[in-house]
Design a protein around this motif. Structure first.
Motif, PDB file in Angstrom:
ATOM      1  N   PRO A 197      28.975  31.335  37.472  1.00  0.00           N
ATOM      2  CA  PRO A 197      30.402  31.628  37.594  1.00  0.00           C
ATOM      3  C   PRO A 197      30.956  31.216  38.952  1.00  0.00           C
ATOM      4  O   PRO A 197      30.305  31.320  39.965  1.00  0.00           O
ATOM      5  N   THR A 198      32.205  30.715  38.925  1.00  0.00           N
ATOM      6  CA  THR A 198      32.895  30.346  40.145  1.00  0.00           C
ATOM      7  C   THR A 198      33.583  31.576  40.703  1.00  0.00           C
ATOM      8  O   THR A 198      34.287  32.279  39.989  1.00  0.00           O
ATOM      9  N   ARG A 199      33.408  31.840  42.006  1.00  0.00           N
ATOM     10  CA  ARG A 199      33.955  33.040  42.627  1.00  0.00           C
ATOM     11  C   ARG A 199      34.679  32.656  43.904  1.00  0.00           C
ATOM     12  O   ARG A 199      34.320  31.706  44.592  1.00  0.00           O
ATOM     13  N   ALA A 200      35.717  33.418  44.246  1.00  0.00           N
ATOM     14  CA  ALA A 200      36.365  33.251  45.534  1.00  0.00           C
ATOM     15  C   ALA A 200      35.403  33.654  46.637  1.00  0.00           C
ATOM     16  O   ALA A 200      34.513  34.499  46.433  1.00  0.00           O
ATOM     17  N   GLU A 201      35.564  33.071  47.816  1.00  0.00           N
ATOM     18  CA  GLU A 201      34.608  33.296  48.893  1.00  0.00           C
ATOM     19  C   GLU A 201      34.517  34.766  49.280  1.00  0.00           C
ATOM     20  O   GLU A 201      33.434  35.290  49.513  1.00  0.00           O
ATOM     21  N   PHE A 202      35.661  35.454  49.367  1.00  0.00           N
ATOM     22  CA  PHE A 202      35.604  36.857  49.782  1.00  0.00           C
ATOM     23  C   PHE A 202      34.937  37.708  48.715  1.00  0.00           C
ATOM     24  O   PHE A 202      34.307  38.727  49.031  1.00  0.00           O
ATOM     25  N   ASP A 203      35.045  37.308  47.421  1.00  0.00           N
ATOM     26  CA  ASP A 203      34.343  38.037  46.369  1.00  0.00           C
ATOM     27  C   ASP A 203      32.831  37.830  46.480  1.00  0.00           C
ATOM     28  O   ASP A 203      32.047  38.748  46.211  1.00  0.00           O
ATOM     29  N   LYS A 204      32.418  36.620  46.875  1.00  0.00           N
ATOM     30  CA  LYS A 204      30.990  36.365  47.084  1.00  0.00           C
ATOM     31  C   LYS A 204      30.443  37.224  48.221  1.00  0.00           C
ATOM     32  O   LYS A 204      29.331  37.748  48.139  1.00  0.00           O
ATOM     33  N   VAL A 205      31.240  37.369  49.297  1.00  0.00           N
ATOM     34  CA  VAL A 205      30.812  38.200  50.421  1.00  0.00           C
ATOM     35  C   VAL A 205      30.643  39.654  49.970  1.00  0.00           C
ATOM     36  O   VAL A 205      29.658  40.311  50.313  1.00  0.00           O
ATOM     37  N   MET A 206      31.598  40.151  49.190  1.00  0.00           N
ATOM     38  CA  MET A 206      31.493  41.527  48.705  1.00  0.00           C
ATOM     39  C   MET A 206      30.287  41.692  47.784  1.00  0.00           C
ATOM     40  O   MET A 206      29.621  42.738  47.798  1.00  0.00           O
ATOM     41  N   ASP A 207      29.971  40.665  46.996  1.00  0.00           N
ATOM     42  CA  ASP A 207      28.770  40.723  46.158  1.00  0.00           C
ATOM     43  C   ASP A 207      27.511  40.826  47.013  1.00  0.00           C
ATOM     44  O   ASP A 207      26.573  41.566  46.686  1.00  0.00           O
ATOM     45  N   GLU A 208      27.479  40.081  48.125  1.00  0.00           N
ATOM     46  CA  GLU A 208      26.321  40.162  49.024  1.00  0.00           C
ATOM     47  C   GLU A 208      26.182  41.555  49.622  1.00  0.00           C
ATOM     48  O   GLU A 208      25.078  42.108  49.708  1.00  0.00           O
ATOM     49  N   LEU A 209      27.309  42.135  50.042  1.00  0.00           N
ATOM     50  CA  LEU A 209      27.258  43.481  50.620  1.00  0.00           C
ATOM     51  C   LEU A 209      26.822  44.509  49.581  1.00  0.00           C
ATOM     52  O   LEU A 209      26.062  45.437  49.891  1.00  0.00           O
ATOM     53  N   ARG A 210      27.276  44.352  48.350  1.00  0.00           N
ATOM     54  CA  ARG A 210      26.852  45.285  47.290  1.00  0.00           C
ATOM     55  C   ARG A 210      25.360  45.148  47.017  1.00  0.00           C
ATOM     56  O   ARG A 210      24.683  46.135  46.726  1.00  0.00           O
ATOM     57  N   ALA A 211      24.843  43.923  47.099  1.00  0.00           N
ATOM     58  CA  ALA A 211      23.408  43.722  46.888  1.00  0.00           C
ATOM     59  C   ALA A 211      22.595  44.404  47.986  1.00  0.00           C
ATOM     60  O   ALA A 211      21.550  45.017  47.706  1.00  0.00           O
ATOM     61  N   ILE A 212      23.070  44.331  49.242  1.00  0.00           N
ATOM     62  CA  ILE A 212      22.378  45.014  50.334  1.00  0.00           C
ATOM     63  C   ILE A 212      22.432  46.527  50.136  1.00  0.00           C
ATOM     64  O   ILE A 212      21.448  47.243  50.338  1.00  0.00           O
ATOM     65  N   LEU A 213      23.589  47.034  49.728  1.00  0.00           N
ATOM     66  CA  LEU A 213      23.725  48.470  49.469  1.00  0.00           C
ATOM     67  C   LEU A 213      22.776  48.922  48.370  1.00  0.00           C
ATOM     68  O   LEU A 213      22.122  49.973  48.487  1.00  0.00           O
ATOM     69  N   GLU A 214      22.677  48.132  47.317  1.00  0.00           N
ATOM     70  CA  GLU A 214      21.775  48.478  46.218  1.00  0.00           C
ATOM     71  C   GLU A 214      20.321  48.499  46.667  1.00  0.00           C
ATOM     72  O   GLU A 214      19.532  49.347  46.245  1.00  0.00           O
ATOM     73  N   ALA A 215      19.964  47.547  47.547  1.00  0.00           N
ATOM     74  CA  ALA A 215      18.571  47.444  47.981  1.00  0.00           C
ATOM     75  C   ALA A 215      18.205  48.453  49.060  1.00  0.00           C
ATOM     76  O   ALA A 215      17.059  48.910  49.126  1.00  0.00           O
ATOM     77  N   ARG A 216      19.167  48.820  49.934  1.00  0.00           N
ATOM     78  CA  ARG A 216      18.846  49.623  51.113  1.00  0.00           C
ATOM     79  C   ARG A 216      19.468  51.009  51.114  1.00  0.00           C
ATOM     80  O   ARG A 216      19.225  51.799  52.019  1.00  0.00           O
ATOM     81  N   GLY A 217      20.263  51.338  50.105  1.00  0.00           N
ATOM     82  CA  GLY A 217      20.988  52.602  50.116  1.00  0.00           C
ATOM     83  C   GLY A 217      20.107  53.837  50.172  1.00  0.00           C
ATOM     84  O   GLY A 217      20.496  54.856  50.748  1.00  0.00           O
ATOM     85  N   LYS A 218      18.919  53.771  49.596  1.00  0.00           N
ATOM     86  CA  LYS A 218      18.026  54.937  49.545  1.00  0.00           C
ATOM     87  C   LYS A 218      16.872  54.849  50.536  1.00  0.00           C
ATOM     88  O   LYS A 218      15.997  55.720  50.529  1.00  0.00           O
ATOM     89  N   ALA A 219      16.862  53.837  51.387  1.00  0.00           N
ATOM     90  CA  ALA A 219      15.779  53.691  52.361  1.00  0.00           C
ATOM     91  C   ALA A 219      15.835  54.818  53.395  1.00  0.00           C
ATOM     92  O   ALA A 219      16.916  55.280  53.781  1.00  0.00           O
ATOM     93  N   ALA A 220      14.658  55.252  53.849  1.00  0.00           N
ATOM     94  CA  ALA A 220      14.592  56.354  54.815  1.00  0.00           C
ATOM     95  C   ALA A 220      15.242  55.989  56.141  1.00  0.00           C
ATOM     96  O   ALA A 220      15.854  56.834  56.804  1.00  0.00           O
ATOM     97  N   THR A 221      15.141  54.729  56.539  1.00  0.00           N
ATOM     98  CA  THR A 221      15.712  54.296  57.820  1.00  0.00           C
ATOM     99  C   THR A 221      17.214  54.022  57.732  1.00  0.00           C
ATOM    100  O   THR A 221      17.842  53.747  58.752  1.00  0.00           O
ATOM    101  N   ALA A 222      17.766  54.078  56.518  1.00  0.00           N
ATOM    102  CA  ALA A 222      19.188  53.796  56.334  1.00  0.00           C
ATOM    103  C   ALA A 222      20.012  55.069  56.180  1.00  0.00           C
ATOM    104  O   ALA A 222      21.091  55.043  55.607  1.00  0.00           O
ATOM    105  N   GLN A 223      19.494  56.189  56.689  1.00  0.00           N
ATOM    106  CA  GLN A 223      20.213  57.456  56.638  1.00  0.00           C
ATOM    107  C   GLN A 223      20.754  57.782  58.034  1.00  0.00           C
ATOM    108  O   GLN A 223      20.341  57.209  59.027  1.00  0.00           O
ATOM    109  N   GLY A 224      21.665  58.717  58.103  1.00  0.00           N
ATOM    110  CA  GLY A 224      22.232  59.101  59.389  1.00  0.00           C
ATOM    111  C   GLY A 224      23.674  59.530  59.236  1.00  0.00           C
ATOM    112  O   GLY A 224      24.147  59.812  58.133  1.00  0.00           O
ATOM    113  N   GLU A 225      24.373  59.573  60.354  1.00  0.00           N
ATOM    114  CA  GLU A 225      25.751  60.026  60.370  1.00  0.00           C
ATOM    115  C   GLU A 225      26.706  58.854  60.585  1.00  0.00           C
ATOM    116  O   GLU A 225      26.359  57.856  61.213  1.00  0.00           O
ATOM    117  N   VAL A 226      27.893  59.003  60.068  1.00  0.00           N
ATOM    118  CA  VAL A 226      28.934  58.000  60.245  1.00  0.00           C
ATOM    119  C   VAL A 226      29.515  58.124  61.655  1.00  0.00           C
ATOM    120  O   VAL A 226      29.760  59.228  62.147  1.00  0.00           O
TER     121      VAL A 226
END
Length: 232
Positions: free
Chosen positions: A177-206
Motif C-alpha cells: 500500500p502507498t502511504r503518506a510519509e507522516f502516516d509511515k512515521v506513525m506506523d513506525e512509532l506504533r510498531a515500536i510501542l507494540e514491541a517495547r510497551g511492556k518491557a521492564a526498562t520502558a516503565q517510569g514516570e512522564v
C-alpha cells in the motif's frame, strides 16, 4: 611476579547503546532557516543603520521573533528510543516511557495519548491532508491496475495466464500500500510501542519540562518592546 595465567582478564567493550530514531519536518526546517535569514538581515540592518529608537526597536523585535521562529520551525523533533519517546515541541519537552503510552493516533494532527488520558501533540510530524489525498489516489490507481492485470490473466486462460503466466511473467511487482510519509512515521512509532510497551526498562514516570531557553528571550523581547512603545 605475576604469571600470564594469573593475569586478570581484559575488560570487554560494552555494547554500543542503540541510537534514537529522530523525526523532523523537512519543510519546517527549510522554512525556518529562510525566515531566520530574512529576519536577521532586516534586523541587523536596522541595528547598524537605524537612528533614534530604531536600533532598540529592532533589538526588541529580534528578541521576540527569533525564538518564536526557532520554536515553531527548527526546534520541533521526536526522538524514539527503545525505552522512551521524547517529544520536543515549541515550548515543552515531554519524555514518555513506552509503558505509559496508550496509543498514537492520527486525525487532523498526530498525537500521543498516555494511559492517564493526557494528550500531547507531535509538532514535528505534521499532518498534510493534501499528501494523504495524493497517497489515497495513488493507492486507488495501483489497486485498479492490479485488478486489471488479474482480469487480463484470467481472460487469457486461468490465473496463471496460460503458457506465458506464472513465474517471471513480466508483471509489475506489488510494492504494498502507498502511504503518506507522516502516516509511515506513525506506523513506525506504533510498531515500536507494540514491541517495547511492556518491557521492564520502558516503565517510569512522564516528564514535562518547559523550554525556558525559548520562553525567556521571547518574554524579554515582549517586555522591551512594550516599554519602548509606552515611552513613545
Amino acid at each position: 611476579m605475576t604469571t600470564p595465567e594469573h593475569q586478570p582478564p581484559a575488560p570487554q567493550p560494552s555494547a554500543p547503546a542503540s541510537k534514537d530514531r529522530i523525526y523532523r519536518s523537512p519543510m519546517g526546517l527549510v522554512g525556518g532557516v529562510l525566515l531566520l535569514a530574512i529576519v536577521a538581515w532586516l534586523g541587523f540592518d536596522a541595528l547598524v543603520a537605524g537612528k533614534g529608537r530604531t536600533p532598540w526597536l529592532a533589538l526588541a523585535t529580534l528578541l521576540l521573533l527569533v525564538p518564536l521562529i526557532v520554536a515553531f520551525t527548527v526546534r520541533p523533533a521526536v526522538f524514539a528510543g527503545e525505552d522512551r519517546l521524547r517529544i520536543r515541541n515549541p515550548f515543552r519537552v515531554i519524555v514518555l516511557p513506552w509503558g505509559k503510552v496508550e496509543m498514537l493516533r492520527s486525525g487532523y494532527s498526530n498525537e500521543v495519548l498516555t494511559k492517564s488520558g493526557t494528550k500531547f501533540q507531535l509538532w514535528a510530524i505534521p499532518v498534510s491532508l493534501r499528501a494523504r489525498g495524493k497517497a489515497a489516489r495513488r493507492e486507488a490507481r495501483a489497486t485498479a491496475e492490479k485488478e486489471g492485470r488479474a482480469s487480463g490473466r484470467r481472460g487469457r486462460g486461468g490465473w496463471a495466464g496460460g503458457m506465458g503466466g506464472g513465474f517471471g511473467g513480466g508483471g509489475a511487482v506489488d510494492d504494498g500500500p502507498t502511504r503518506a510519509e507522516f502516516d509511515k512515521v506513525m506506523d513506525e512509532l506504533r510498531a515500536i510501542l507494540e514491541a517495547r510497551g511492556k518491557a521492564a526498562t520502558a516503565q517510569g514516570e512522564v516528564s514535562v519540562r518547559w523550554a525556558y531557553e525559548v520562553v525567556g528571550p521571547a518574554l524579554a523581547g515582549v517586555v522591551l518592546l512594550a516599554v519602548l512603545l509606552a515611552v513613545g
